[in-house]
Design a protein around this motif. Structure first.
Motif, PDB file in Angstrom:
ATOM      1  N   VAL A  78      -1.135  11.671  85.786  1.00  0.00           N
ATOM      2  CA  VAL A  78      -0.221  10.523  85.866  1.00  0.00           C
ATOM      3  C   VAL A  78       0.372  10.420  87.265  1.00  0.00           C
ATOM      4  CG1 VAL A  78       1.992   9.604  85.056  1.00  0.00           C
ATOM      5  CG2 VAL A  78       0.317  10.465  83.407  1.00  0.00           C
ATOM      6  N   THR A  79       0.733  11.563  87.849  1.00  0.00           N
ATOM      7  CA  THR A  79       1.273  11.569  89.216  1.00  0.00           C
ATOM      8  C   THR A  79       0.256  11.036  90.208  1.00  0.00           C
ATOM      9  OG1 THR A  79       2.680  13.475  88.689  1.00  0.00           O
ATOM     10  CG2 THR A  79       2.249  13.040  91.018  1.00  0.00           C
ATOM     11  N   ILE A  80      -1.008  11.446  90.053  1.00  0.00           N
ATOM     12  CA  ILE A  80      -2.079  10.949  90.926  1.00  0.00           C
ATOM     13  C   ILE A  80      -2.214   9.433  90.791  1.00  0.00           C
ATOM     14  CG2 ILE A  80      -4.588  10.874  91.174  1.00  0.00           C
ATOM     15  CD1 ILE A  80      -3.586  13.207  92.577  1.00  0.00           C
ATOM     16  N   MET A  81      -2.190   8.939  89.535  1.00  0.00           N
ATOM     17  CA  MET A  81      -2.319   7.500  89.310  1.00  0.00           C
ATOM     18  C   MET A  81      -1.145   6.736  89.917  1.00  0.00           C
ATOM     19  SD  MET A  81      -5.178   7.360  87.891  1.00  0.00           S
ATOM     20  CE  MET A  81      -5.778   8.976  88.346  1.00  0.00           C
ATOM     21  N   LEU A  82       0.042   7.287  89.800  1.00  0.00           N
ATOM     22  CA  LEU A  82       1.217   6.648  90.397  1.00  0.00           C
ATOM     23  C   LEU A  82       1.076   6.555  91.916  1.00  0.00           C
ATOM     24  CD1 LEU A  82       4.224   8.226  88.424  1.00  0.00           C
ATOM     25  CD2 LEU A  82       3.559   5.815  88.449  1.00  0.00           C
ATOM     26  N   ALA A  83       0.648   7.649  92.525  1.00  0.00           N
ATOM     27  CA  ALA A  83       0.495   7.660  93.983  1.00  0.00           C
ATOM     28  C   ALA A  83      -0.556   6.654  94.436  1.00  0.00           C
ATOM     29  CB  ALA A  83       0.129   9.069  94.463  1.00  0.00           C
ATOM     30  N   ILE A  84      -1.691   6.634  93.749  1.00  0.00           N
ATOM     31  CA  ILE A  84      -2.776   5.726  94.150  1.00  0.00           C
ATOM     32  C   ILE A  84      -2.401   4.282  93.858  1.00  0.00           C
ATOM     33  CG2 ILE A  84      -5.164   5.051  93.679  1.00  0.00           C
ATOM     34  CD1 ILE A  84      -5.795   7.993  93.179  1.00  0.00           C
TER      35      ILE A  84
ATOM     36  N   LEU B  33       3.535  11.217  99.736  1.00  0.00           N
ATOM     37  CA  LEU B  33       4.621  11.949 100.385  1.00  0.00           C
ATOM     38  C   LEU B  33       5.970  11.659  99.716  1.00  0.00           C
ATOM     39  CD1 LEU B  33       3.761  11.538 104.182  1.00  0.00           C
ATOM     40  CD2 LEU B  33       3.964  13.688 102.952  1.00  0.00           C
ATOM     41  N   ILE B  34       6.205  10.386  99.416  1.00  0.00           N
ATOM     42  CA  ILE B  34       7.479   9.996  98.798  1.00  0.00           C
ATOM     43  C   ILE B  34       7.607  10.617  97.410  1.00  0.00           C
ATOM     44  CG2 ILE B  34       8.791   8.036  97.912  1.00  0.00           C
ATOM     45  CD1 ILE B  34       7.551   6.371 100.197  1.00  0.00           C
ATOM     46  N   LEU B  35       6.535  10.542  96.619  1.00  0.00           N
ATOM     47  CA  LEU B  35       6.587  11.129  95.280  1.00  0.00           C
ATOM     48  C   LEU B  35       6.795  12.641  95.355  1.00  0.00           C
ATOM     49  CD1 LEU B  35       3.705   9.159  93.489  1.00  0.00           C
ATOM     50  CD2 LEU B  35       6.168   8.915  93.111  1.00  0.00           C
TER      51      LEU B  35
ATOM     52  N   TYR C 189       7.862  15.173  92.368  1.00  0.00           N
ATOM     53  CA  TYR C 189       6.592  15.128  91.637  1.00  0.00           C
ATOM     54  C   TYR C 189       5.677  16.253  92.136  1.00  0.00           C
ATOM     55  CZ  TYR C 189       7.700  10.642  89.469  1.00  0.00           C
ATOM     56  OH  TYR C 189       8.272   9.651  88.722  1.00  0.00           O
ATOM     57  N   ARG C 190       5.005  16.908  91.205  1.00  0.00           N
ATOM     58  CA  ARG C 190       4.145  18.034  91.553  1.00  0.00           C
ATOM     59  C   ARG C 190       2.780  17.883  90.860  1.00  0.00           C
ATOM     60  NH1 ARG C 190       7.622  18.036  94.554  1.00  0.00           N
ATOM     61  NH2 ARG C 190       9.242  19.580  94.938  1.00  0.00           N
TER      62      ARG C 190
ATOM     63  N   PHE D 196      -8.055  12.105  97.710  1.00  0.00           N
ATOM     64  CA  PHE D 196      -7.679  13.086  98.738  1.00  0.00           C
ATOM     65  C   PHE D 196      -6.287  12.801  99.281  1.00  0.00           C
ATOM     66  CE2 PHE D 196      -7.400  14.751 103.015  1.00  0.00           C
ATOM     67  CZ  PHE D 196      -7.925  16.025 102.893  1.00  0.00           C
ATOM     68  N   PHE D 197      -6.028  11.543  99.650  1.00  0.00           N
ATOM     69  CA  PHE D 197      -4.721  11.176 100.196  1.00  0.00           C
ATOM     70  C   PHE D 197      -3.603  11.470  99.191  1.00  0.00           C
ATOM     71  CE2 PHE D 197      -6.239   7.916 103.533  1.00  0.00           C
ATOM     72  CZ  PHE D 197      -6.111   8.862 104.526  1.00  0.00           C
ATOM     73  N   ALA D 198      -3.833  11.136  97.924  1.00  0.00           N
ATOM     74  CA  ALA D 198      -2.800  11.345  96.911  1.00  0.00           C
ATOM     75  C   ALA D 198      -2.491  12.830  96.759  1.00  0.00           C
ATOM     76  CB  ALA D 198      -3.250  10.748  95.578  1.00  0.00           C
ATOM     77  N   ALA D 199      -3.537  13.655  96.649  1.00  0.00           N
ATOM     78  CA  ALA D 199      -3.324  15.101  96.469  1.00  0.00           C
ATOM     79  C   ALA D 199      -2.634  15.713  97.687  1.00  0.00           C
ATOM     80  CB  ALA D 199      -4.666  15.786  96.213  1.00  0.00           C
ATOM     81  N   VAL D 200      -3.128  15.381  98.880  1.00  0.00           N
ATOM     82  CA  VAL D 200      -2.547  15.940 100.102  1.00  0.00           C
ATOM     83  C   VAL D 200      -1.123  15.439 100.297  1.00  0.00           C
ATOM     84  CG1 VAL D 200      -2.710  15.882 102.621  1.00  0.00           C
ATOM     85  CG2 VAL D 200      -4.743  16.342 101.269  1.00  0.00           C
TER      86      VAL D 200
END
Length: 562
Positions: A22-28, A54-56, A61-62, A455-459
């Motif tokens: 869910v965190t990945i989806m939010l970031a993307i 970065l903001i999340l 968010y982890r 990649f961008f979301a995870a990093v």
């Protein structure tokens, strides 16, 4: 009542796999949304996913450690493999023209940036891991960061008692500088050099006309007695131009046919010839004169059709192997591959997804289709066996240890360079066994953008954890100053050398600037700012070699200086 929804959507220190997804989806999702918003003529595209991550991460968010490495590495693999397939065909062919000059300039810029990073290491006291992160962010190079992290993992396995800094922190701090810095240099150089895009466009077109002529067709009336009664193949060989005679009509007749090489020319024969304009004009001048006969264009006797190469029996076969003319009375007049039009030489090897333009009878063309395939639907559907087979080979190649004397551990190409090199080679040679290079454009763009978003979301999420504290701890403004040296000094030197010494067209130079810093945001800005798609072409020409150079530069700096 909605506790389950709160658990899913709100940050937690120990997230489950579902919460991490869910965190990945939010970031993307939020990153793509903000990436489409315009700031003047600037749009960040998928690069904005880095900032939303970065903001999340900053707000708690982890990601679950079990899937963090997988999402980061798998995203990088998809991205670089997609890039390799996309630019591979034009990458190798470009070296016959301006590509060599462009790549020398671009790679020299990469090495100069690495040298500046080395000087910063010697005189600032900052660890090389952090400086490589600063360098990668300052030039917006994601694969370089991925290579650096892979190298550090290898070093940790070899030296478990040694501690290493995380280059992601420096990358995250200087990444915005890299994006805006390149855009700033593009704007400033255009003003100071008094560039007029319309003038540069005209110069580019004139240069391209002189260098790369398209294939065209012309009609010829045979009037030179020297060639009466001479086989067509001997005439073509004696004049020495690469042309194809697609149709022939004898004078006074209405029937049109596709001639063989042993067909003898007769007085006032009309030929339809295909080739480059200069070659056709010279051929017409020597053999006869231009013709206005319209009957030769009639489709009453022979038909024209495009056939897609989709059958294994035709893939990696040469045109002479297929021998379509003698077998089915069908002649290939042109071959289209990756948007490029080619003369159908007998030795030309066919790749999966090639398009053959043929002429012949309806029955002959139908028989040829049985051999070639022409199943266009197969080209629309992604071939996952070929795709994941190529990815597997890329991962294997990236994992091969290269023992270099003087280095503490063997050097590996890693998940960034391995799949990229394999994709380039597959696209160059059309594939390996069941693995082929053709993936339709929509699938390639999807794979590439999905990979970079993951990649961008995870990093970003990982770097956002403690980002503010790290910015204060490591004196982030000073790191931005170090990053400015890596961003601006090589870039300004590139503009001077490229414009004044190598005389490169400014529209192409802007593409080389964006490609050298592997910055899609700068590329997007430049195409809008200059109202031209020319920068995209030179960007694609230098991107693969630059990416490989940045991967090796990042890895070697860490291996040599830790």
């Amino acid at each position: 009542m909605f506790e389950w929804l709160k658990t899913l959507l709100f940050p937690t220190e120990d997230p489950s796999v579902i919460q991490s997804l869910v965190t990945i989806m939010l970031a993307i999702g939020t990153g793509v949304f903000f990436g489409r918003l315009k700031m003047g003529k600037i749009t960040f595209g998928v690069s904005a996913v880095m900032f939303t991550g970065l903001i999340l991460g900053h707000f708690g968010y982890r990601m679950n450690e079990e899937i963090f490495d997988f999402i980061r590495d798998f995203g990088l693999i998809l991205f670089v493999y997609g890039i390799g397939l996309q630019v591979g065909p034009s990458f190798f062919s470009s070296f016959r023209n301006e590509g060599l000059k462009f790549n020398i300039l671009a790679v020299s810029t990469v090495l100069f940036g690495g040298f500046i990073t080395f000087l910063l290491f010697k005189f600032t006291g900052v660890s090389i891991e952090n400086l490589v992160g600063i360098m990668s962010g300052a030039v917006t190079n994601t694969p370089g960061l991925g290579a650096a992290k892979n190298t550090i993992v290898e070093l940790k396995n070899q030296f478990p008692d040694k501690t290493f800094d995380d280059p992601t922190i420096g990358y995250a701090i200087t990444y915005p500088l890299g994006v805006f810095g390149i855009i700033g240099v593009i704007i400033l150089s255009k003003v100071l050099l008094k560039i007029h895009p319309d003038v540069e466009m005209r110069k580019f077109r004139m240069n391209k006309i002189n260098r790369e002529e398209p294939l065209i067709h012309k009609k010829l009336r045979v009037t030179n007695p020297q060639y009466f009664g001479i086989p067509l193949g001997e005439v073509i060989n004696s004049i020495g131009h690469e042309i194809v005679v697609s149709r022939l009509k004898h004078s006074g007749e209405v029937s049109v046919f596709s001639p063989k090489l042993d067909t003898e020319l007769q007085d006032r024969d009309v030929l339809m010839i295909v080739g480059k304009e200069a070659d056709l004009q010279d051929f017409i001048k020597k053999v006869g004169r231009p013709s206005t006969d319209s009957f030769i264009e009639s489709d009453s006797d022979i038909n024209k059709k495009n056939i897609f190469v989709t059958k294994p029996s035709a893939v990696h076969k040469t045109l002479s192997d297929l021998d379509l003319y003698n077998a089915y009375d069908v002649k290939v007049t042109r071959v289209f591959r990756a948007g490029k039009e080619m003369i159908p030489r007998p030795s030309l090897e066919l790749f999966y997804g090639d398009i053959l333009r043929v002429i012949g009878t309806d029955q002959g063309i139908k028989e040829a289709e049985k051999i070639i395939g022409n199943q266009e639907k197969k080209l629309i559907e992604p071939d996952f066996l070929s795709l994941f087979g190529g990815l597997l080979i890329g991962i294997i190649v990236g994992s091969i240890p290269l023992v270099i004397p003087g280095l503490p551990i063997p050097l590996k190409l890693g998940f960034a360079a391995g799949p990229l090199i394999v994709a380039l080679l597959i696209s160059r040679y059309g594939g390996i066994s069941f693995i082929h290079s053709y993936i339709n454009n929509g699938a390639t763009y999807f794979m590439k953008d999905l990979g970079i978003c993951l990649f961008f979301a995870a990093v970003g999420i990982h770097a956002g954890e403690g980002f503010y504290e790290n910015f204060i701890k490591y004196n982030g403004w000073l790191w931005i100053l170090y990053g400015s040296a890596v961003t601006f000094i090589p870039l300004i030197l590139m503009v001077i050398v490229g414009r004044f010494f190598l005389k490169i067209n400014y529209l192409q130079l802007v593409g080389i600037m964006s490609g050298s810093y592997t910055d899609p945001a700068a590329l997007s800005f430049s195409t809008n700012y200059l109202d031209s798609d020319i920068p995209i072409q030179s960007y694609a020409q230098v991107y693969p070699l630059v990416t490989i150079a940045r991967i090796f530069t990042a890895s070697l700096l860490i291996l040599l200086l830790t």
